[in-house]
Design a protein around this motif. Structure first.
Motif, PDB file in Angstrom:
ATOM      1  N   GLU A  53      16.845  -3.612 -47.215  1.00 16.75           N
ATOM      2  CA  GLU A  53      15.729  -4.094 -47.110  1.00 16.75           C
ATOM      3  C   GLU A  53      14.857  -2.783 -46.880  1.00 16.75           C
ATOM      4  O   GLU A  53      14.918  -2.211 -46.130  1.00 16.75           O
ATOM      5  CB  GLU A  53      15.285  -5.059 -45.978  1.00 16.75           C
ATOM      6  N   GLY A  54      13.892  -2.334 -48.097  1.00 15.52           N
ATOM      7  CA  GLY A  54      12.937  -1.278 -47.769  1.00 15.52           C
ATOM      8  C   GLY A  54      11.440  -1.677 -48.156  1.00 15.52           C
ATOM      9  O   GLY A  54      10.722  -0.913 -48.711  1.00 15.52           O
ATOM     10  N   GLY A  55      11.035  -2.623 -47.536  1.00 12.79           N
ATOM     11  CA  GLY A  55       9.802  -3.205 -47.754  1.00 12.79           C
ATOM     12  C   GLY A  55       8.575  -2.180 -46.801  1.00 12.79           C
ATOM     13  O   GLY A  55       7.523  -2.346 -47.113  1.00 12.79           O
ATOM     14  N   GLY A  56       9.230  -1.485 -45.985  1.00 17.06           N
ATOM     15  CA  GLY A  56       8.266  -0.828 -45.156  1.00 17.06           C
ATOM     16  C   GLY A  56       9.010  -0.133 -44.186  1.00 17.06           C
ATOM     17  O   GLY A  56      10.151   0.122 -44.443  1.00 17.06           O
ATOM     18  N   LEU A  57       8.120   0.737 -43.479  1.00 12.59           N
ATOM     19  CA  LEU A  57       8.894   1.684 -42.343  1.00 12.59           C
ATOM     20  C   LEU A  57       9.612   0.881 -41.183  1.00 12.59           C
ATOM     21  O   LEU A  57       9.180  -0.446 -41.122  1.00 12.59           O
ATOM     22  CB  LEU A  57       7.563   2.390 -41.678  1.00 12.59           C
ATOM     23  N   MET A  58      10.484   1.404 -40.700  1.00 15.76           N
ATOM     24  CA  MET A  58      11.545   1.001 -39.780  1.00 15.76           C
ATOM     25  C   MET A  58      10.522   0.931 -38.485  1.00 15.76           C
ATOM     26  O   MET A  58      10.090   2.029 -37.965  1.00 15.76           O
ATOM     27  CB  MET A  58      12.744   1.737 -39.575  1.00 15.76           C
ATOM     28  N   ASP A  59      10.175  -0.441 -37.823  1.00 15.03           N
ATOM     29  CA  ASP A  59       9.475  -0.527 -36.737  1.00 15.03           C
ATOM     30  C   ASP A  59      10.276  -0.325 -35.509  1.00 15.03           C
ATOM     31  O   ASP A  59      11.156  -1.282 -35.278  1.00 15.03           O
ATOM     32  CB  ASP A  59       8.608  -1.785 -36.744  1.00 15.03           C
ATOM     33  N   LEU A  60      10.039   0.747 -34.615  1.00 15.67           N
ATOM     34  CA  LEU A  60      10.812   0.830 -33.625  1.00 15.67           C
ATOM     35  C   LEU A  60      10.208   0.100 -32.157  1.00 15.67           C
ATOM     36  O   LEU A  60       9.029   0.092 -32.392  1.00 15.67           O
ATOM     37  CB  LEU A  60      11.326   2.325 -33.318  1.00 15.67           C
ATOM     38  N   PRO A  61      10.858  -0.146 -31.356  1.00 10.88           N
ATOM     39  CA  PRO A  61      10.273  -0.901 -30.088  1.00 10.88           C
ATOM     40  C   PRO A  61       9.429   0.295 -29.319  1.00 10.88           C
ATOM     41  O   PRO A  61       9.383   1.394 -29.578  1.00 10.88           O
ATOM     42  CB  PRO A  61      11.552  -1.185 -29.119  1.00 10.88           C
ATOM     43  N   VAL A  62       8.358  -0.293 -28.659  1.00 14.94           N
ATOM     44  CA  VAL A  62       7.344   0.386 -28.166  1.00 14.94           C
ATOM     45  C   VAL A  62       8.087   1.342 -27.124  1.00 14.94           C
ATOM     46  O   VAL A  62       7.255   2.499 -26.649  1.00 14.94           O
ATOM     47  CB  VAL A  62       6.156  -0.462 -27.525  1.00 14.94           C
ATOM     48  N   ASP A  63       9.052   1.270 -26.501  1.00 14.27           N
ATOM     49  CA  ASP A  63       9.710   2.054 -25.624  1.00 14.27           C
ATOM     50  C   ASP A  63      10.698   2.995 -25.990  1.00 14.27           C
ATOM     51  O   ASP A  63      11.243   3.781 -25.213  1.00 14.27           O
ATOM     52  CB  ASP A  63      10.517   1.092 -24.301  1.00 14.27           C
ATOM     53  N   ALA A  64      10.805   3.212 -27.171  1.00  9.67           N
ATOM     54  CA  ALA A  64      11.268   4.373 -28.110  1.00  9.67           C
ATOM     55  C   ALA A  64      10.856   5.897 -27.426  1.00  9.67           C
ATOM     56  O   ALA A  64       9.573   5.894 -27.809  1.00  9.67           O
ATOM     57  CB  ALA A  64      11.450   4.271 -29.347  1.00  9.67           C
ATOM     58  N   GLN A  65      11.500   6.611 -26.966  1.00 14.20           N
ATOM     59  CA  GLN A  65      11.112   7.807 -26.734  1.00 14.20           C
ATOM     60  C   GLN A  65      10.818   8.791 -27.605  1.00 14.20           C
ATOM     61  O   GLN A  65      11.673   9.191 -28.484  1.00 14.20           O
ATOM     62  CB  GLN A  65      11.983   8.482 -25.634  1.00 14.20           C
ATOM     63  N   VAL A  66       9.465   9.159 -27.747  1.00 13.19           N
ATOM     64  CA  VAL A  66       9.045   9.975 -28.981  1.00 13.19           C
ATOM     65  C   VAL A  66       9.908  11.399 -28.714  1.00 13.19           C
ATOM     66  O   VAL A  66       9.852  12.080 -27.450  1.00 13.19           O
ATOM     67  CB  VAL A  66       7.389  10.225 -28.809  1.00 13.19           C
ATOM     68  N   GLY A  67      10.235  11.873 -29.974  1.00  7.98           N
ATOM     69  CA  GLY A  67      10.955  13.147 -30.000  1.00  7.98           C
ATOM     70  C   GLY A  67      12.412  13.120 -29.862  1.00  7.98           C
ATOM     71  O   GLY A  67      13.117  14.109 -29.944  1.00  7.98           O
ATOM     72  N   GLN A  68      13.000  11.892 -29.454  1.00  4.93           N
ATOM     73  CA  GLN A  68      14.309  11.844 -29.106  1.00  4.93           C
ATOM     74  C   GLN A  68      15.252  11.544 -30.631  1.00  4.93           C
ATOM     75  O   GLN A  68      14.534  11.104 -31.617  1.00  4.93           O
ATOM     76  CB  GLN A  68      14.597  10.518 -28.366  1.00  4.93           C
ATOM     77  N   ASN A  69      16.194  12.344 -30.739  1.00  9.47           N
ATOM     78  CA  ASN A  69      16.920  12.214 -31.804  1.00  9.47           C
ATOM     79  C   ASN A  69      17.293  10.750 -32.343  1.00  9.47           C
ATOM     80  O   ASN A  69      17.660   9.844 -31.358  1.00  9.47           O
ATOM     81  CB  ASN A  69      18.325  12.940 -31.788  1.00  9.47           C
ATOM     82  N   PHE A  70      17.028  10.715 -33.751  1.00 13.74           N
ATOM     83  CA  PHE A  70      17.061   9.212 -33.943  1.00 13.74           C
ATOM     84  C   PHE A  70      18.497   8.574 -33.970  1.00 13.74           C
ATOM     85  O   PHE A  70      18.815   7.314 -33.667  1.00 13.74           O
ATOM     86  CB  PHE A  70      16.530   8.952 -35.388  1.00 13.74           C
ATOM     87  N   ARG A  71      19.332   9.360 -34.144  1.00  9.80           N
ATOM     88  CA  ARG A  71      20.804   8.890 -34.100  1.00  9.80           C
ATOM     89  C   ARG A  71      21.215   8.617 -32.718  1.00  9.80           C
ATOM     90  O   ARG A  71      21.796   7.524 -32.620  1.00  9.80           O
ATOM     91  CB  ARG A  71      21.542  10.121 -34.855  1.00  9.80           C
ATOM     92  N   ASP A  72      20.936   9.272 -31.782  1.00 10.45           N
ATOM     93  CA  ASP A  72      21.228   9.224 -30.195  1.00 10.45           C
ATOM     94  C   ASP A  72      20.388   7.891 -29.815  1.00 10.45           C
ATOM     95  O   ASP A  72      21.060   7.071 -29.337  1.00 10.45           O
ATOM     96  CB  ASP A  72      20.860  10.340 -29.422  1.00 10.45           C
ATOM     97  N   TYR A  73      19.125   7.642 -30.284  1.00 12.71           N
ATOM     98  CA  TYR A  73      18.458   6.408 -29.856  1.00 12.71           C
ATOM     99  C   TYR A  73      19.089   5.250 -30.716  1.00 12.71           C
ATOM    100  O   TYR A  73      19.043   4.062 -29.570  1.00 12.71           O
ATOM    101  CB  TYR A  73      16.797   6.718 -30.287  1.00 12.71           C
ATOM    102  N   TYR A  74      19.425   5.250 -31.731  1.00 14.95           N
ATOM    103  CA  TYR A  74      19.685   4.199 -32.460  1.00 14.95           C
ATOM    104  C   TYR A  74      21.646   3.944 -32.153  1.00 14.95           C
ATOM    105  O   TYR A  74      21.899   2.952 -32.981  1.00 14.95           O
ATOM    106  CB  TYR A  74      19.265   4.083 -33.912  1.00 14.95           C
ATOM    107  N   GLN A  75      22.093   4.845 -31.749  1.00 11.48           N
ATOM    108  CA  GLN A  75      23.398   4.764 -31.264  1.00 11.48           C
ATOM    109  C   GLN A  75      24.197   4.652 -32.881  1.00 11.48           C
ATOM    110  O   GLN A  75      25.156   4.032 -32.911  1.00 11.48           O
ATOM    111  CB  GLN A  75      23.832   3.457 -30.600  1.00 11.48           C
TER     112      GLN A  75
END
Length: 808
Positions: free
Chosen positions: A135-157
């Motif tokens: 599905e590519g209808g828009g940007l991937m919306d992350l939770p509000v508690d996601a830490q800005v600057g964190q490597n996305f691979r680590d954040y999303y495991q």
């Protein structure tokens, strides 16, 4: 069984790499079929927050965003996603990032560039661009508690792996992450960390009336009422992530929680919409004429062989397989009834396949699910529902309603240490075996050289001594068993000379330019009617497909299907054979080591020839194969035995171009051209020539005997006899052979061959002339004319007396 490695390591985390863990599981009998990453590789993608949005000066559909990626400087990024908004947290590919390959197969490199004159210093990503979703209808919306600057691979495991293990049917206890964790803990000695189950306090006294009318179907039924749930609550990302990495599609919070606990603990459960249940529930066998619309949209007819859960009005669920549509939960559901039960495996086996589908629940229940933990698993589901779908203090939880009526009896299984050592080939001490059983969670009573083991409630595969021996060798490791040559007396068994093996016959038929095929013994019921005239075929209780519902009583239909398959692929010449068993009803057959009462299973050889008799070539004129070509092949297979062919009526064969094959006075098969009706029905442009004979008759052969070869010249005589057209050449040959065997004057006859048939001028309309060439020879001297004439006269007289033949 598919699961996430990270999920497994939350329960047991041995100090080994993913490859070592995969090898460990495989060597323990849990074959790891595939290990794959949960996401393709990409770099320099971080969690970002959109701080400001402004319209692009030269493009209506583009926005210029100020994006915080945790570096202290806002990036200027042009974005055209429809769901972009201020404060949104998204994955951001910064300059220098390498994203997964696109349609061209090349990795996508992010550079600083200009879009319509405005500089863009990165790219805001959708799940599709990161190859995390279609599905590519828009940007991937992350939770509000996601830490800005964190490597996305680590954040999303995303540095996780998906394990796919191929389980044998006896390892039902490993159809869950908990079950696999138990195995890893036993194999490595690593302590397990079980999921925490919070016991939710009971705030409601309501119970749904439940009756178990079929204790042979359901041994235990646990349930509880929960009111005031919020079915619209979103499923947490961590749960959706684990479900997706286990091959499950998230649906809604209530359904996802049920599926999650099934994958986590191995027990399927069902969530009913309480407001749609009429009265109480009755667990019983189905009745003739009842129907049920399932969750998959199919409406099925049930019968007394199928278990159901019914209320006072209608059936609500197919027991242990799938819920009904009428009580399915929806986003509007507020009150639910949770159900968790123990269904007897034999009461579930084959039921899903009866309706041509399979479910995760049926897959587990037909192999056996833990009967002792229904309440604990319901508590786990309850806690997750209250946590995720509660949202306020209005959720009311009813008491646990646990009905126990008929549970399996766990009888101790004895195992001798000496027997285990002999079977495995490794010397184990009692202490080593006790340690293995302890690590596996098997309770036992030990005596010197003897263990009495009581299987746990989640193990349905431990019934005999060999099962316990298997457990020992699994934990010990198959690769640790030394490779030693077998020590046993060998005796060379000489095969009897008067019997040909099936292998030898295969080679002989292949030498005649036939190719072997192997077909299923399961065929369409219509084939049995068309090719065998069989109105009562042997039917399968659980066919693997609707078009494979009966056991075949002839091999011919399968060969015709093979021919049709090849013709559809532009092959115009087919010569095939098959050696296989057929299945016939026979009341005289009794039970034996290789037989089943009431059923005969003889083996047969069948051949089919279609199209040109030989491949196209310059040295031989092209012609299509006919009856006599296959007849010659059959005679060569039986040689030196002589076959007799007589007309026959057979549903698969042409009425005037077919024969039954007799050998030594016994009917051994049939031969002929395919019936024109079947040729038309199965769309064969030309007639196929088929034969089917008993394999046993082909395998038996006479031992060669010595016979003196004559040094004297043979005498040949041609004999033309006029007979009625109704007289067959075969009948004349049999008259001659009978006379040769009994008349002293014919003892020198060595060979008799029909070489001509004539009808026409000089004969009556109902007459024909058959010409035979007769060879005579003596081993003691040259035959005199008088002796030859006596033999010929005796043959003419026999033909005249037998069928009224006269010399032409």
């Amino acid at each position: 069984m598919q699961f996430s490695e990270n999920w497994l390591r939350t329960m047991v985390d041995p100090k080994m790499t993913s490859d070592e863990l995969s090898h460990l599981l495989t060597m323990a009998g849990l074959e790891v079929e595939e290990v794959e990453p949960v996401a393709p590789p990409f770099t320099n993608v971080v969690v970002a927050e959109i701080r400001e949005i402004a319209k692009h000066p030269d493009a209506d559909r583009l926005n210029v965003c100020q994006v915080d990626v945790g570096t202290g400087t806002l990036l200027n990024i042009v974005c055209g996603a429809p769901n972009v908004r201020v404060g949104m947290k998204v994955p951001c590919a910064t300059a220098g990032a390498v994203l997964p390959p696109g349609a061209d197969g090349q990795p996508f490199l992010i550079k600083v560039g200009k879009l319509r004159g405005v500089e863009s210093q990165g790219m805001l990503c959708s799940a599709k661009e990161l190859k995390l979703s279609e599905e590519g209808g828009g940007l991937m919306d992350l939770p509000v508690d996601a830490q800005v600057g964190q490597n996305f691979r680590d954040y999303y495991q995303l540095n996780d792996l998906k394990f796919t293990i191929k389980l044998t049917p006896n390892k039902a206890d490993c159809l869950s992450v908990l079950g696999v964790a138990r195995e890893v803990s036993a194999l490595t000695g690593t302590a397990m960390i079980l999921p925490e189950t919070h016991i939710v306090p009971v705030t409601l006294t309501e119970k749904l009336p439940v009756k178990i009318s079929a204790p042979d179907l359901c041994g235990r039924f646990s349930g509880r009422v929960i009111r005031g749930v919020n079915a619209k609550a979103p499923t947490p990302d961590w749960m959706k992530q684990r479900l997706e990495r286990s091959g499950q599609r998230p649906i809604s919070a209530l359904v996802d929680i049920s599926n999650y606990v099934m994958l986590e603990m191995g027990r399927p459960s069902h969530v009913f919409d309480l407001d749609k249940i009429h009265g109480g529930l009755d667990v019983r066998w189905g009745k003739e004429g009842e129907t049920l619309k399932l969750l998959n949209g199919n409406t099925i007819a049930v019968d007394p062989w199928v278990g159901v859960i019914a209320d006072h009005k209608e059936i609500e669920s197919l027991a242990g397989i799938m819920g009904g549509d009428s009580t399915a939960v929806s986003l509007e559901t507020e009150n639910i009834y949770l159900e968790s039960a123990f269904w007897w495996p034999q009461a579930i086996q084959g039921r899903a396949r009866k309706y041509n589908f399979s479910t995760d629940a049926a897959h587990r229940y037909e192999r056996g699910v833990d009967f002792a933990t229904t309440v604990e698993h319901l508590e786990r589901i309850t806690a997750l529902i209250v946590e995720i779908c509660g949202g306020n203090d209005h959720v009311k939880v009813g008491p646990m309603d646990d009905h126990v009526v008929n549970l399996p009896q766990r009888l101790p299984v004895k195992m001798r240490t000496a027997r285990a050592n002999k079977v495995i080939g490794v010397a184990f001490s009692d202490a080593q075996i006790a340690d293995i059983f302890t690590r596996l969670g098997l309770s036992f009573v030990q005596e010197p050289g003897l263990f009495s083991v009581t299987p746990p409630s989640y193990r349905f595969d431990i019934e005999i001594e060999e099962d316990l021996i298997e457990e020992i060798v699994r934990v010990y490791g198959f690769e640790n068993i030394p490779s030693l040559p077998p020590v046993a007396p060998n005796a060379m068994l000489i095969p009897p000379e008067n019997t040909r093996s099936a292998f030898t016959l295969r080679r002989q038929v292949a030498d005649m330019d036939y190719q072997e095929v192997v077909n299923y013994s399961f065929v369409e019921e219509a084939w049995e009617k068309d090719f065998c005239g069989n109105d009562d075929p042997i039917k399968l209780q659980n066919p693997i497909a609707s078009q494979m519902s009966v056991m075949r009583s002839s091999l011919i239909a399968s060969l015709v299907a093979n021919t049709k398959y090849n013709l559809n692929r532009k092959l115009n010449r087919v010569r095939i054979f098959e050696i296989a068993a057929v299945y016939l009803r026979d009341a005289q057959v009794v039970d034996g080591a290789l037989s089943l009462a009431g059923y005969d299973q003889p083996k047969r050889l069948a051949t089919l020839a279609y199209g040109p008799v030989a491949e196209e070539q310059w040295g031989q004129a092209s012609r299509n194969v006919d009856y006599f070509d296959v007849k010659a092949d059959l005679e060569n297979l039986f040689a030196p035995k002589t076959l007799r062919f007589s007309p026959i009526e057979h549903p698969a064969l042409h009425p005037g171009r077919s024969a039954q094959v007799e050998c030594e006075g016994k009917v051994v098969g049939v031969l002929g051209e395919l019936h024109p009706r079947l040729q038309q029905k199965y769309e064969l442009p030309l007639a196929a020539i088929v034969c089917e004979v008993s394999l046993c008759a082909l395998q038996n052969r006479d031992l060669p005997t010595h016979r003196e070869i004559s040094k004297f010249q043979a005498v040949k005589r041609d004999l033309a006899l006029v007979v009625k057209q109704t007289v067959s050449a075969q009948s004349l040959v049999e008259i001659f052979q009978a006379e040769i065997s009994k008349a002293e004057s014919c003892k020198f006859v060595q060979d008799l061959v029909l070489f001509d048939e004539y009808r026409g001028k000089g004969l009556e309309n109902d007459e024909k002339s058959l010409a035979f060439r007769i060879s005579l020879q003596d081993t003691q001297g040259t035959l005199q004319d008088e002796t030859v004439e006596q033999a010929i006269a005796a043959l003419i007289l026999a033909a005249n007396l037998g069928v009224g033949a006269r010399l032409r």
